[in-house]
Each structure stands twice: as C-alpha cells, then as structure tokens.
Design an enzyme around this catalytic site. Structure first.
Site, PDB file in Angstrom:
ATOM      1  N   CYS A  89       5.121 -10.103   2.382  1.00 38.48           N
ATOM      2  CA  CYS A  89       5.267 -10.533   3.964  1.00 38.48           C
ATOM      3  C   CYS A  89       5.332 -11.891   4.101  1.00 38.48           C
ATOM      4  O   CYS A  89       5.746 -12.312   4.871  1.00 38.48           O
ATOM      5  CB  CYS A  89       4.177  -9.679   4.799  1.00 38.48           C
ATOM      6  SG  CYS A  89       4.310  -7.990   5.010  1.00 38.48           S
ATOM      7  N   CYS A 210       1.305  -1.267  16.179  1.00 39.53           N
ATOM      8  CA  CYS A 210       2.108  -1.526  15.240  1.00 39.53           C
ATOM      9  C   CYS A 210       3.343  -2.368  15.400  1.00 39.53           C
ATOM     10  O   CYS A 210       3.760  -1.922  16.634  1.00 39.53           O
ATOM     11  CB  CYS A 210       2.456  -0.234  14.783  1.00 39.53           C
ATOM     12  SG  CYS A 210       1.299   0.917  14.267  1.00 39.53           S
ATOM     13  N   HIS A 336       9.354  -7.963  13.087  1.00 39.49           N
ATOM     14  CA  HIS A 336       8.942  -8.225  11.705  1.00 39.49           C
ATOM     15  C   HIS A 336       9.968  -8.172  10.681  1.00 39.49           C
ATOM     16  O   HIS A 336       9.951  -7.257   9.926  1.00 39.49           O
ATOM     17  CB  HIS A 336       7.504  -7.592  11.287  1.00 39.49           C
ATOM     18  CG  HIS A 336       6.941  -7.995  10.080  1.00 39.49           C
ATOM     19  ND1 HIS A 336       7.181  -9.055   9.351  1.00 39.49           N
ATOM     20  CD2 HIS A 336       6.085  -7.361   9.287  1.00 39.49           C
ATOM     21  CE1 HIS A 336       6.531  -9.168   8.162  1.00 39.49           C
ATOM     22  NE2 HIS A 336       5.724  -7.942   8.264  1.00 39.49           N
TER      23      HIS A 336
END
Lengths: 391, 473
Positions: A89, A210, A336
C-alpha cells in the site's frame, strides 16, 4: 531544520473512480498531464530525465511485471529511465521517497513520480477478494484485506472502549471532505447511521468502514531544491521521510492496538524533518478502514494511544479541528488505487501547503503537512513523508 | 475368556450437522422418512473424523502418541482415492514417522478389517500398541433411499498386548460374494440396493444370523448389529434372541456410519464389565468379534458425547457440504497448488502443528520454515516443538465477504496457546461464540478441497463451558 534538498515542482491527479473506460496507459497520461499543468512556470517533457512508477498489482491479467517499461511510452517519454516501485500500500509514497533520493543524489535533475493502479478491470471476486486464497495455504487462508485490520478494531474496542460510532465518525468526516474534493471517487456525505446500518464485511467492520475499489493515477514532479524557483512560485520542500518494516504475519504482532511500522516510520520522518507531531498542520493518513485512521493518528503521535476514537467523534480531526486529517476525503471517500494512493495524498498535501485546496483548505500555521501509508501482509511496511513550505 | 490382545482405550467422533430423513424424502417428492443422519460440515471429512476419534482414544489411553507402533484405519472411501490418506492421518496424529499399520477400504467391512489387522499385529508380536480407527462420511447417490440413512462418524480403539480392561476372545468371518450397496469408478455417490427383499431374505439375514449365532455361544450382554435400512438391525436382534441392540441409539443419532458403525455401536457398552458382540457387514462379508470388558474401558463412558446434539441443516446444505451441489463458475484457486514445493517443505509443520522454539529467548516461532531468525531476539538457534493444542483468543474477526469456494461467515482468531506460542487460525462455527479471552482447542480440519485434493490443517474450536469443566475434573 529539515532535509529540504528536493522540491515538489508540480503535482496532479485524475478524477478517481471506476474508470472502466480508461486503460492503464490513459490513466497514466492523464495524471502526467495534470502534474505538468500544475507547474507554475512550466516544465518541458524533455527536461524529465527519470521516472519512478508505483503500481502494486499487475495491470493486465497475470502480468505482474508491467509498469516499469510501460509508463514512459504511455506518456510520450519512451527512452527515459524508469523503475517500478512495489511496496504494498505504500508503493506510491515509497516511489516518491526514492524519487526524492534520486534527485538529491544529483543523478537526476527532474524526476516524475507517478502512481497508477487498475483495481476494477478484474471482478471483485477475482481481484480484491481473491487474496482469501492467496499466500500460505493455512496461515493466510481466508485473509481478505479487512482481516488485516479488523483484529485491531476488536482489540482497540476491548481495551479502550472505542465504539462503532467512533469508527463511523471517521467515515462520516472523510465523506464530508470527499464531497468537497472534485477528484474523490465518492462525493456524497453520509451519516453515522448509514455506517452502522451498512452490511457487515468483516466483523467488527461494516461496508462503510471500508474504502472502495477505485481506479486512479497521480503524479508529482521533483526537482533539486536549489532550482525550485525555476519551476514554481510557491515551492514545497521534502522536509523528511521515514520507512519501517514489521513482521509480516498477524500472529507475530505483540500488540493489536497499534501498528509498529507506522510508529517507527514516523519517528524517523519527524527526526529528519526536525519537527514533532504538534507542528504538523494537516495530514493525509492511511484510512483503508475506519479503524486504520484511528490507529494512525495515535501511532503518528497526534493523540495518545487509545484516544483516537474519541478524538474523531469529537471533531478534532475535521477540517476545523485541532489536526485536520484526510482533507481530501482519504482512502474512504477519495478511493484507494493502491499505487496512486500515496502520490495523490502528497498532491493534497502540496495543495494544502500552497493554499490551493479550495473549500477544504485548512489553516497552515507552521507550514508542515504529513503523508502516511501502511500496508502489506500484516501491515508490515509503512512510509511517512513530510512536506513543508519552510526552508 | 482370554486373548493375546487387550483394549486399553476407546474414542469416537461424529460430524457437527444433522439432516432429517423427512427432508430428504420431501426433496424427492416422497412422504415419510424416519430419523436423521450426521453430515460433515464443509471443513470436515472422513479424515478429520478419524483424527478426532483417534485423538480422543489416545488421550483416554494416557499414552504418548509417538510410541504407537502403527495405525490400522478402515474406511469405505479414503479422502485421497489414490494418495497419502494413511500418511496424512498418521502425521496429523503425531505418530512416529516410522510407525506402520495399514489402510483398509472398498466397503463398509473395512472397519472390521482394520480391527482384525491390528489384532493380528499385536498377536504376532510385531506391535505392542496399535491404534485402530474406523471412519466414514458416506456419500449416497442423490435420489436413493440410502440417502435417508447414510451418515458419518468415527470410532477408535487403542489395542495393546497387555493392560486394559477388555479382551477380544472370539472372531468369525463369513464371506458371500454378492453385490449390495455398490459404487463403480464412474459413480460419485453410492447406489441403492438392487432389490430390498432379495437382500433381506437371501443375503443379510442368513449371513448375519449365522455369524451372530456363533458369537452367541459366549453369553452376550449387548449387541452391535448392522442396520442397513432402519429395520433389519432390530429384526436380526430378534432372531438372535435379544432386544434392541446397543447400536440402535447410534443409528438413531447419526445414521448408518458405514465402516465406523460396528465399533461405534459397541464402544459405549464397554463402560462396565460386559460382553459385547460386534457384527460388521459389507462388501460380501460379515465379521463378528466379541469384546469382553472386565471393567470400564478408558474413554467408553464419554463416547456418547460425540454424537449427542448436532445442528440441523437443510437438504441443500447437505448436498453442498458433500460436494454434490456446486455453484456455477470457477472458484478462486488456492495460490499454492497442493502438489507444489511449499506443501512438501511444510507438510510436517502444517500437519504436526510444529513451532520453532528459540534456544536463546524461548519464543516459539511459527511456522518454522519461514523463520530462519527469531522474531523476538534474532537468534538462529531453534528446537522444533509440537505446539500446545489449547489456548485463549487474544483477538478475532468474522469474515463475511469472500468469493467461492469460501463459505461465510468465517471467524479467524489470534490465539495465545498454553505453551506461549501465538498463532492465527480459522475458527470452527459461525463466530457467534467468539469473544476475547474465550478458551479454544485446536482440531484438524479440511482447509480446502483444491483441484480435487483435500488440504488439511488445524483450526480452533471454542470449548463449551461444560466440556471445559469436565476436562478440568
């Protein structure tokens, strides 16, 4: 004070979302053009002599090696040196750090750091959720992304009285901010009830705890600090950075109330930048799940351990709070796209420091913005970058 | 009545789920249906049942698992049709890498074959401690009447050359090469009897009666008799001059357990001084054995706990769990193929649940092959240890969102084991019993059925308060 050997001459991103209609290459080109357009005094493509690309996943089916030799051609720079950085990430934030070191070393003069990620070309089952069957056949069987963070929520709630409402307040705030960010995937506000009532994904996390699956790309252009004013009227410098690793499996964690990699990486970044957490004016932190942001703001030293949940609930991390967190909407609302995420966060820091963040602009008293990612198996790697207008 | 072979301890296991015969009948448009059967959960199979029964018998025996000379295992359907079934079970049980024994299969008679094989090894002096397991998780052909009867379960016994409270004074076998319930290479499930009357009158009753009458010479207190259709067991008992056989309560709880049925039906009666006759039937053979207990055999008093209770499931759930109803599409493949190097390197540490204890600081690193350096102190000196099988939940999640072949909800927990090791494992059940601090035990389960290959590992199971108390006593 601070490292400050490299300046960010330009930064930009494309509108994040489910970009089914765009190829990996088209997204990269869009981000490149956005960053170039944001260089105050302009930059010629031929001035760019190095490219660092962050892509975490294979961009085509099974083609894990793509990226490093794809991007220069896709943005009209075929022939220019290009290296792909994959560091889970934090891939984007690590590419930025490596790009800054390449400029500071004197090897490169003008470096493009670009993060590009296709999250939605594969179905949810074959893409994001397929990791349930990946890795070690026993140790990690069933381990989808929220499994890496939900055990921390369970334990944080148990040890500190953190509530689902506190978790939800993170999502509510970040959606509020995202609704003011034209680049965000989600641009709608939500309520605490929306979060609480959303379907369970991985107890104790529900759907709106989330981040979504998002395609996107972002880019920054780095130059030697001594040449910053050739390119930009309002230079933003790289004050410091830090990286840390931790053991990669969850059962190797000593504590489930914090992420050690974040704490160590940020200590290193603060030391390099010569600042402490109280001098940070705004921060873009890794909020892949609501609990992650609560862990982050504690591990980064903004709040005492155990106080992150109540701080969020009481608005201390809002646009007008003591330390505004994720003014861009964060991963929860902006999205993301893994390789692009860190670079997009740095773009938001750049805008905040230059006073260009529009209706989400926060007060920059000290001239420092912090960017943070944490991820990988067992959240085993974290990167923190600190940008500043001070030199 | 003496014999060179003694029974030291026994154990049993049954699947967690129950399917009502009424539901099976209704699914095929039939009325009626009597009783219920035990059905495996998706992570249970014949090997996990065998492991659980054998572990219980070994625990009751008080012996260390690594002194067992061999494993004699009987099952109609080994989990690997052609593969390492016996080796995987022996390894998961922590038996010595030099242990022997044999795997018997091909018909429900395999359970009796395993018992006789172990008996012969002890009698011949080639083994002093023999572990016998009879296990089955039958897969009936959909639409057969056998579907209302086909269950699952496992029975285990530790045989020794001396000690123990029971002997095996008599045995008799009768063969007759007929077809009863049959499965060809081309069949996924077992077929029905061709003609129930033919089977009853010309095959079952004459043979069982003949074997039984020979055993009856020894003043039998209790009978374990085969009961293929829910009536023949009682009929055979009447012809042998007895009342309801002891095995009837096992058939009522979990159905026809195939190779496990003869022993399962007898073990509970060994909780006091009794003479028990066991008749096993299948594959063209019937075998009778007499077990004579001169006092309570270890483990016998609690074998009934194995099949008590159970959770009701629908017919569709049973089909899914047996692999007879599959979702359309391709399930997400396991990242590591089960034939590949990681499974070769990791076979012992996964099945034997091994850790590497740091010689310098005592930290247990798991699994050993991915830890050349200690996670606590950086030392490179380790000793391999078998991990504790009990622990306490430190934190947990319940995963609700996974693609096929996973089934939600799936709890996963970080567990602090009694020996200080910390592990993360899947947890059996739907997660409703999960909380921080709850006590768990580790049991073998099937983690995946991947490209036709079963993949086994340990999972955690919460220890019910009652069980925890009884084990403390």
């Amino acid at each position: 004070m601070g490292w400050n050997r490299v300046a960010v001459a330009g930064a930009g991103l494309i509108k994040f979302g489910e970009l089914f209609e765009q190829s990996y290459e088209q997204m990269a080109a869009g981000a490149f053009q956005a960053a170039v357009a944001n260089v105050d005094r302009g930059v010629e493509p031929e001035q760019i002599d190095g490219v660092f690309v962050a892509t975490q996943r294979g961009t085509l089916w099974g083609q894990e090696g793509i990226g490093g030799n794809t991007v220069p051609s896709a943005i009209g720079l075929a022939g220019v040196p290009c290296t792909r950085i994959e560091n889970a990430c934090p891939s984007g934030s690590d590419a930025f750090r490596v790009g800054a070191m390449a400029v500071a070393s004197g090897v490169h003069d003008v470096v493009l750091v670009i993060g590009v990620e296709k999250m939605r070309d594969k179905s949810t089952d074959e893409g994001l959720l397929s990791r349930a069957a990946a890795g070690h056949p026993i140790l990690t069987r069933g381990e989808t992304a929220p499994v890496l963070f939900a055990p921390f929520a369970t334990r944080h709630m148990n040890d500190f009285g953190t509530t689902r409402e506190m978790l939800a307040s993170v999502a509510v705030k970040n959606h509020f901010n995202g609704a003011r960010d034209p680049y965000a995937h989600f641009q709608n506000e939500i309520t605490v009830e929306n979060v609480l009532d959303s379907p369970p994904v991985c107890h104790p996390l529900h759907l709106l705890d989330c981040c979504p699956q998002t395609d996107g790309a972002a880019a920054t252009i780095l130059v030697n600090a001594d040449r910053a004013t050739e390119f930009t009227d309002k230079p933003v410098y790289v004050a410091g950075f830090g990286v840390a690793t931790d053991h990669p499996y969850l059962h190797e964690k000593q504590s489930f109330t914090g992420l050690k990699a974040t704490a160590i990486a940020s200590e290193r970044a603060y030391r390099m930048a010569g600042v402490d957490p109280s001098q940070i004016d705004s921060a873009e932190v890794h909020d892949c799940f609501t609990i992650t942001e609560i862990l982050d703001v504690e591990d980064l030293g903004f709040f005492d351990k155990g106080k992150g949940g109540i701080a969020s609930l009481e608005g201390e991390t809002s646009l007008t709070g003591r330390i505004p967190i994720n003014t861009s909407g964060g991963l929860l609302a902006k999205g993301h796209p893994i390789g692009a995420t860190g670079v997009a966060q740095l773009t938001e820091c750049w805008w905040q420091l230059r006073g260009e963040a529009g209706e989400r602009q926060v007060e920059m008293r000290n001239g420092y913005a912090l960017q943070h990612n944490v991820g990988g198996r067992g959240s085993g790697v974290s990167v923190v970058n600190i940008l500043t207008t001070n030199r | 009545m003496t014999s060179p072979v003694r029974v030291l301890a026994v154990g049993a296991a049954a699947p967690a789920r129950r399917l009502s015969a009424t539901d099976v009948a209704a699914a095929w448009g039939r009325g009626g249906g009597r009783g219920q059967v035990g059905v495996c959960a998706p992570d249970e199979d014949v090997l996990t049942l065998a492991a659980e029964a054998a572990s219980r018998a070994m625990a009751a025996s008080g012996l260390e698992n690594d002194i067992v000379d061999g494993l004699w295992w009987g099952t109609t359907r080994p989990p690997f049709a052609e593969g390492p079934s016996h080796a995987v079970l022996a390894s998961a049980l922590g038996l010595s890498a030099h242990s022997g024994g044999a795997l018997f299969s091909g018909s429900p008679h395999a359970g009796m074959d395993a018992l006789l094989g172990a008996y012969d090894a002890i009698a011949a002096g080639s083994a002093q401690v023999a572990l016998v397991v009879a296990a089955d998780a039958l897969v009936p052909g959909p639409g057969t009447t056998f579907e209302e009867r086909a269950g699952g379960g496992a029975a285990a016994a530790v045989l020794v050359s001396e000690g123990g409270h029971a002997s095996l004074p008599a045995r008799v076998t009768r063969t007759h090469p007929f077809l009863d319930r049959y499965r060809s290479e081309a069949d996924a499930g077992t077929r029905d009897l061709y003609d129930a009357r033919l089977f009853r009158e010309e095959i079952f009753l004459p043979i069982v009666q003949e074997v039984g009458e020979q055993l009856a010479a020894l003043e039998i207190d209790e009978w374990s008799l085969p009961d293929p259709d829910g009536r023949l067991g009682a009929t055979a008992a009447r012809k042998l001059g007895g009342g309801a056989p002891a095995s009837a309560n096992v058939y009522a709880a979990i159905g026809d357990t195939g190779a496990a049925a003869p022993l399962l039906g007898a073990l509970g009666s060994l909780d006091a001084a009794r003479t028990v006759a066991v008749v096993g039937f299948g594959g063209g053979r019937a075998t009778g054995i007499v077990i004579n207990a001169d006092g309570p055999v270890r483990g016998a008093a609690t074998v009934g706990d194995a099949w008590a209770g159970g959770q009701s499931i629908s017919y569709a759930e049973a089909l899914r769990a047996r692999g007879q109803l599959e979702a359309t599409g391709v399930p997400i493949p396991m990242g590591v193929p089960p034939e590949s190097a990681l499974f070769v390197r990791g076979a012992e540490e996964m099945l034997g649940l091994l850790g590497a204890r740091c010689v310098d600081c005592g930290t247990i690193n798991t699994p050993p092959t991915i830890h050349p350096y200690c996670i606590s102190c950086g030392s490179t000196k380790f000793v391999l240890v078998s991990l504790a099988r009990r622990g306490v939940v430190h934190t947990f999640v319940v995963n609700h969102t996974m693609p096929p072949p996973f089934e939600a909800p799936l709890p996963l927990a970080v567990i602090d084991l009694a020996d200080g090791a910390r592990v993360m494992l899947q947890v059996i059940g739907d997660g409703s019993d999960m909380r921080i601090g709850v006590e768990v035990e580790l049991v073998l389960r099937r983690y995946a059925f991947e490209r036709g290959v079963p993949v086994y590992g340990f999972k955690a199971r919460t220890i019910a308060d009652a069980t925890a108390k009884s084990s403390e006593e």
